[in-house]
Design an enzyme around this catalytic site. Sequence first.
Site, PDB file in Angstrom:
ATOM      1  N   GLN A 244       5.672  -3.458   4.203  1.00  0.00           N
ATOM      2  CA  GLN A 244       4.569  -4.424   4.033  1.00  0.00           C
ATOM      3  C   GLN A 244       4.915  -5.796   4.620  1.00  0.00           C
ATOM      4  OE1 GLN A 244       4.012  -3.381  -0.390  1.00  0.00           O
ATOM      5  NE2 GLN A 244       1.957  -3.992   0.259  1.00  0.00           N
TER       6      GLN A 244
ATOM      7  N   LEU B  98      -1.256  -5.350  -2.162  1.00  0.00           N
ATOM      8  CA  LEU B  98      -1.229  -6.641  -1.467  1.00  0.00           C
ATOM      9  C   LEU B  98      -1.583  -6.475   0.012  1.00  0.00           C
ATOM     10  CD1 LEU B  98       1.957  -8.198  -3.114  1.00  0.00           C
ATOM     11  CD2 LEU B  98      -0.446  -8.743  -3.601  1.00  0.00           C
TER      12      LEU B  98
ATOM     13  N   HIS C 120       3.451   4.319  -5.909  1.00  0.00           N
ATOM     14  CA  HIS C 120       2.706   3.518  -4.928  1.00  0.00           C
ATOM     15  C   HIS C 120       3.666   2.929  -3.879  1.00  0.00           C
ATOM     16  CE1 HIS C 120      -0.583   0.395  -4.072  1.00  0.00           C
ATOM     17  NE2 HIS C 120       0.446  -0.042  -3.401  1.00  0.00           N
ATOM     18  N   GLU C 121       4.782   2.356  -4.349  1.00  0.00           N
ATOM     19  CA  GLU C 121       5.713   1.704  -3.406  1.00  0.00           C
ATOM     20  C   GLU C 121       6.459   2.729  -2.554  1.00  0.00           C
ATOM     21  OE1 GLU C 121       5.104  -1.265  -2.991  1.00  0.00           O
ATOM     22  OE2 GLU C 121       4.077  -1.601  -4.900  1.00  0.00           O
TER      23      GLU C 121
ATOM     24  N   HIS D 126       4.470   3.747   0.348  1.00  0.00           N
ATOM     25  CA  HIS D 126       4.519   2.808   1.471  1.00  0.00           C
ATOM     26  C   HIS D 126       5.653   3.156   2.433  1.00  0.00           C
ATOM     27  CE1 HIS D 126       1.526  -0.297   0.769  1.00  0.00           C
ATOM     28  NE2 HIS D 126       1.900  -0.471  -0.492  1.00  0.00           N
TER      29      HIS D 126
HETATM   30 NI    NI Z   1       0.834  -1.490  -1.989  1.00  0.00          NI
END
Ligand code: NI
Length: 170
Positions: free
Chosen positions: A50, A93, A134-135, A138
Amino acid sequence: MIRTILTYPNPELKKKSAPVVVINDSVRELARDMAETMYAAPGVGLAAPQVGVHQRVIVIDVAPKGEPPNLIVAINPVITYSEGESFEEEGCLSVLQYAANVRRHARVIVRGLDLEGNEQTWKAEELLAIAFQHEIDHLEGLLFVDHLSPLKRELFQRKARKLAETGVPP
Ligand code: NI
């Protein structure tokens, strides 16, 4: 240092991240910056891709507001066990102005390294379990919107296009 958070549809978010081989100063600096960036946002989790770094590093802090911070830094995290189901609302985010319910496991066990290079095992449930899933997604180049039904995804993409064109959500 606060880093810039990449947002959908930046193609960098779709790339798979590589395992960290050596926990050196640049990895420690990355983790520090990621935590600062997450707290400033504010958010409850952030993954290295991210901020445009394709290494398997995530930071999470799901401590409720008003309680002391409880930062987790997980390097090369792997879900080794999962059970149960949850269907809770998630945001990200990197996904502006959009939230949706996502099917996840209710409980997970995650193994990985901490910043000292020690093996850690995190037993997670509820919000923490969702945050880990969730992370870690990514790190595989997946966003929570990739879990939506085709119809919901279409609606999301339409909203995102509109937001990109006008700067305001429809
Ligand atoms: Ni996220």
